[in-house]
Design a protein around this motif. Structure first.
Motif, PDB file in Angstrom:
ATOM      1  N   GLN A 185      15.343  68.907  -5.566  1.00  0.00           N
ATOM      2  CA  GLN A 185      14.229  68.989  -4.617  1.00  0.00           C
ATOM      3  C   GLN A 185      14.267  67.813  -3.639  1.00  0.00           C
ATOM      4  O   GLN A 185      13.947  67.966  -2.461  1.00  0.00           O
ATOM      5  N   SER A 186      14.653  66.654  -4.139  1.00  0.00           N
ATOM      6  CA  SER A 186      14.727  65.482  -3.269  1.00  0.00           C
ATOM      7  C   SER A 186      15.757  65.692  -2.165  1.00  0.00           C
ATOM      8  O   SER A 186      15.509  65.373  -0.993  1.00  0.00           O
ATOM      9  N   ASP A 187      16.923  66.242  -2.529  1.00  0.00           N
ATOM     10  CA  ASP A 187      17.953  66.527  -1.524  1.00  0.00           C
ATOM     11  C   ASP A 187      17.443  67.555  -0.520  1.00  0.00           C
ATOM     12  O   ASP A 187      17.687  67.438   0.691  1.00  0.00           O
ATOM     13  N   ARG A 191      14.369  68.170   0.422  1.00  0.00           N
ATOM     14  CA  ARG A 191      13.389  67.579   1.338  1.00  0.00           C
ATOM     15  C   ARG A 191      14.077  66.718   2.392  1.00  0.00           C
ATOM     16  O   ARG A 191      13.737  66.773   3.577  1.00  0.00           O
ATOM     17  N   TRP A 192      15.059  65.923   1.957  1.00  0.00           N
ATOM     18  CA  TRP A 192      15.728  65.024   2.897  1.00  0.00           C
ATOM     19  C   TRP A 192      16.561  65.806   3.917  1.00  0.00           C
ATOM     20  O   TRP A 192      16.498  65.539   5.125  1.00  0.00           O
ATOM     21  N   LEU A 193      17.326  66.788   3.446  1.00  0.00           N
ATOM     22  CA  LEU A 193      18.176  67.564   4.355  1.00  0.00           C
ATOM     23  C   LEU A 193      17.341  68.390   5.335  1.00  0.00           C
ATOM     24  O   LEU A 193      17.676  68.491   6.518  1.00  0.00           O
ATOM     25  N   SER A 194      16.266  68.986   4.846  1.00  0.00           N
ATOM     26  CA  SER A 194      15.443  69.797   5.743  1.00  0.00           C
ATOM     27  C   SER A 194      14.772  68.926   6.802  1.00  0.00           C
ATOM     28  O   SER A 194      14.643  69.324   7.964  1.00  0.00           O
ATOM     29  N   ALA A 195      14.351  67.712   6.414  1.00  0.00           N
ATOM     30  CA  ALA A 195      13.768  66.799   7.397  1.00  0.00           C
ATOM     31  C   ALA A 195      14.803  66.404   8.441  1.00  0.00           C
ATOM     32  O   ALA A 195      14.496  66.287   9.636  1.00  0.00           O
ATOM     33  N   LEU A 196      16.042  66.224   7.989  1.00  0.00           N
ATOM     34  CA  LEU A 196      17.117  65.873   8.917  1.00  0.00           C
ATOM     35  C   LEU A 196      17.374  67.010   9.900  1.00  0.00           C
ATOM     36  O   LEU A 196      17.542  66.789  11.106  1.00  0.00           O
ATOM     37  N   VAL A 197      17.387  68.234   9.392  1.00  0.00           N
ATOM     38  CA  VAL A 197      17.589  69.392  10.268  1.00  0.00           C
ATOM     39  C   VAL A 197      16.469  69.471  11.301  1.00  0.00           C
ATOM     40  O   VAL A 197      16.712  69.663  12.498  1.00  0.00           O
ATOM     41  N   ARG A 198      15.234  69.312  10.849  1.00  0.00           N
ATOM     42  CA  ARG A 198      14.098  69.424  11.774  1.00  0.00           C
ATOM     43  C   ARG A 198      14.145  68.341  12.851  1.00  0.00           C
ATOM     44  O   ARG A 198      13.870  68.602  14.028  1.00  0.00           O
ATOM     45  N   SER A 199      14.487  67.124  12.450  1.00  0.00           N
ATOM     46  CA  SER A 199      14.512  66.036  13.436  1.00  0.00           C
ATOM     47  C   SER A 199      15.650  66.213  14.425  1.00  0.00           C
ATOM     48  O   SER A 199      15.488  65.983  15.626  1.00  0.00           O
ATOM     49  N   ARG A 200      16.823  66.658  13.937  1.00  0.00           N
ATOM     50  CA  ARG A 200      17.965  66.837  14.834  1.00  0.00           C
ATOM     51  C   ARG A 200      17.727  67.995  15.804  1.00  0.00           C
ATOM     52  O   ARG A 200      18.059  67.907  16.981  1.00  0.00           O
ATOM     53  N   ILE A 201      17.152  69.067  15.304  1.00  0.00           N
ATOM     54  CA  ILE A 201      16.951  70.229  16.178  1.00  0.00           C
ATOM     55  C   ILE A 201      15.842  69.959  17.185  1.00  0.00           C
ATOM     56  O   ILE A 201      15.852  70.490  18.298  1.00  0.00           O
ATOM     57  N   ARG A 202      14.897  69.103  16.818  1.00  0.00           N
ATOM     58  CA  ARG A 202      13.841  68.745  17.763  1.00  0.00           C
ATOM     59  C   ARG A 202      14.409  67.936  18.924  1.00  0.00           C
ATOM     60  O   ARG A 202      13.946  68.046  20.062  1.00  0.00           O
ATOM     61  N   LEU A 203      15.430  67.134  18.647  1.00  0.00           N
ATOM     62  CA  LEU A 203      16.059  66.344  19.705  1.00  0.00           C
ATOM     63  C   LEU A 203      16.920  67.197  20.624  1.00  0.00           C
ATOM     64  O   LEU A 203      16.939  67.004  21.837  1.00  0.00           O
ATOM     65  N   SER A 204      17.652  68.137  20.037  1.00  0.00           N
ATOM     66  CA  SER A 204      18.638  68.882  20.825  1.00  0.00           C
ATOM     67  C   SER A 204      18.097  70.187  21.388  1.00  0.00           C
ATOM     68  O   SER A 204      18.454  70.582  22.502  1.00  0.00           O
ATOM     69  N   GLN A 230      12.785  73.759  21.856  1.00  0.00           N
ATOM     70  CA  GLN A 230      12.109  75.051  21.990  1.00  0.00           C
ATOM     71  C   GLN A 230      12.611  76.086  20.985  1.00  0.00           C
ATOM     72  O   GLN A 230      12.098  77.208  20.949  1.00  0.00           O
ATOM     73  N   TYR A 231      13.586  75.718  20.173  1.00  0.00           N
ATOM     74  CA  TYR A 231      14.182  76.704  19.271  1.00  0.00           C
ATOM     75  C   TYR A 231      13.228  77.037  18.127  1.00  0.00           C
ATOM     76  O   TYR A 231      12.609  76.149  17.529  1.00  0.00           O
ATOM     77  N   ASP A 232      13.128  78.316  17.823  1.00  0.00           N
ATOM     78  CA  ASP A 232      12.264  78.792  16.737  1.00  0.00           C
ATOM     79  C   ASP A 232      13.030  78.675  15.418  1.00  0.00           C
ATOM     80  O   ASP A 232      13.713  79.602  14.995  1.00  0.00           O
ATOM     81  N   LEU A 233      12.911  77.526  14.784  1.00  0.00           N
ATOM     82  CA  LEU A 233      13.638  77.266  13.544  1.00  0.00           C
ATOM     83  C   LEU A 233      12.979  77.988  12.375  1.00  0.00           C
ATOM     84  O   LEU A 233      11.778  77.848  12.145  1.00  0.00           O
ATOM     85  N   VAL A 234      13.783  78.755  11.643  1.00  0.00           N
ATOM     86  CA  VAL A 234      13.335  79.382  10.396  1.00  0.00           C
ATOM     87  C   VAL A 234      14.269  78.885   9.300  1.00  0.00           C
ATOM     88  O   VAL A 234      15.457  79.206   9.286  1.00  0.00           O
ATOM     89  N   LEU A 235      13.726  78.085   8.395  1.00  0.00           N
ATOM     90  CA  LEU A 235      14.532  77.399   7.387  1.00  0.00           C
ATOM     91  C   LEU A 235      13.995  77.703   5.997  1.00  0.00           C
ATOM     92  O   LEU A 235      12.808  77.522   5.729  1.00  0.00           O
ATOM     93  N   PHE A 236      14.884  78.181   5.123  1.00  0.00           N
ATOM     94  CA  PHE A 236      14.538  78.447   3.734  1.00  0.00           C
ATOM     95  C   PHE A 236      15.326  77.497   2.835  1.00  0.00           C
ATOM     96  O   PHE A 236      16.324  76.909   3.254  1.00  0.00           O
ATOM     97  N   SER A 237      14.878  77.380   1.597  1.00  0.00           N
ATOM     98  CA  SER A 237      15.536  76.452   0.677  1.00  0.00           C
ATOM     99  C   SER A 237      15.684  77.080  -0.700  1.00  0.00           C
ATOM    100  O   SER A 237      14.780  77.753  -1.194  1.00  0.00           O
ATOM    101  N   THR A 238      16.852  76.837  -1.305  1.00  0.00           N
ATOM    102  CA  THR A 238      17.122  77.270  -2.672  1.00  0.00           C
ATOM    103  C   THR A 238      17.685  76.085  -3.445  1.00  0.00           C
ATOM    104  O   THR A 238      18.554  75.374  -2.939  1.00  0.00           O
ATOM    105  N   ILE A 239      17.189  75.867  -4.645  1.00  0.00           N
ATOM    106  CA  ILE A 239      17.708  74.805  -5.509  1.00  0.00           C
ATOM    107  C   ILE A 239      18.682  75.435  -6.498  1.00  0.00           C
ATOM    108  O   ILE A 239      18.326  76.357  -7.230  1.00  0.00           O
ATOM    109  N   ASP A 240      19.907  74.931  -6.496  1.00  0.00           N
ATOM    110  CA  ASP A 240      20.933  75.460  -7.398  1.00  0.00           C
ATOM    111  C   ASP A 240      21.923  74.335  -7.680  1.00  0.00           C
ATOM    112  O   ASP A 240      22.767  74.012  -6.838  1.00  0.00           O
TER     113      ASP A 240
END
Length: 240
Positions: free
Chosen positions: A196-198, A200-213, A216-226
């Motif tokens: 779960q920690s990974d 949270r960190w990776l999804s935050a990184l994706v959100r911050s990077r996509i906000r910079l680049s 206006q993109y409609d980000l839809v992000l799902f997560s699975t722990i495996d």
């Protein structure tokens, strides 16, 4: 008398035709065009920037069909060098996220593409200037919906678990590649991580990077722990 002359003329003409024999034509020496060799096709693909796409007609796939290992190495180097050139062009246009994706490709295809080190330095300087941007709250994305199971898988990008565990800076290059692919194909993103920690960190990184680049993109992000899989991103087709 005229009848005899006519008959004689016909006989003479027939004899002349018989002596001439069947008519002959000059042989056609025009050779059929030679099909291009595999290396020529590779060079054409590189010139047209068909480096690793489209999937059914690209330079890298053709390189893998070459029987000579030295030729393979040579043409892989040329493909990687072209990716570095594309990255440099993107940097000139201040498209740092796209340049980062090209740099990742270059490093995957060849060990030491010319100019890659300098491109990475410029990208890293850009990342360092943007680290002051506030990062979204590290909240794990929702689990995939049932509809995602029916969606067509477009691409998969894996991450080294050691780099995720250590929160390595270089992972931003891979994240930027994920973003470029997702935006280009308007894809849904599924993040598979081991904790779960990974996630949270990776999804935050994706959100911050996509906000910079692509703010206006409609980000839809799902997560699975495996924890039986290395971390990776699945890109799925977005259905209406």
């Amino acid at each position: 008398m005229p009848v005899r002359l006519t008959l004689l003329a016909l006989i003479t003409l027939g004899a002349l035709i018989g002596c001439a024999g069947p008519s002959t034509r000059a042989p056609d020496n025009t050779a059929a065009p030679r099909p291009p060799s595999l290396t020529e096709l590779i060079e054409q693909d590189i010139s047209a920037n068909r480096l690793t796409t489209p999937s059914d007609n690209n330079a890298l796939d053709k390189v893998e069909r070459l029987p000579n290992p030295d030729q393979k190495k040579h043409y892989r180097q040329l493909i990687a060098d072209r990716y570095v050139q594309l990255a440099e062009r993107a940097l000139q246009r201040n498209r740092y996220i796209r340049a980062s994706g090209y740099a990742v490709k270059a490093g995957e295809i060849s060990d030491n593409p010319r100019g890659l080190a300098e491109v990475r330095r410029r990208i890293q300087r850009y990342h360092e200037t943007t680290t002051a941007e506030p990062i979204p709250a590290q909240v794990a994305p929702p689990k995939p919906s049932a509809s995602l199971a029916k969606a067509r898988l477009l691409d998969t990008i894996s991450l080294p678990q050691a780099a995720v565990r250590e929160r390595q800076f270089e992972l931003r290059y891979r994240i930027d590649l994920v973003i470029e692919k997702a935006v280009k194909r308007n894809a849904l993103i599924e993040l598979i991580s081991q904790t779960q920690s990974d996630a949270r960190w990776l999804s935050a990184l994706v959100r911050s990077r996509i906000r910079l680049s692509h703010p206006q993109y409609d980000l839809v992000l799902f997560s699975t722990i495996d924890d039986s899989h290395p971390p990776l991103f699945h890109l799925f087709e977005r259905t209406p």
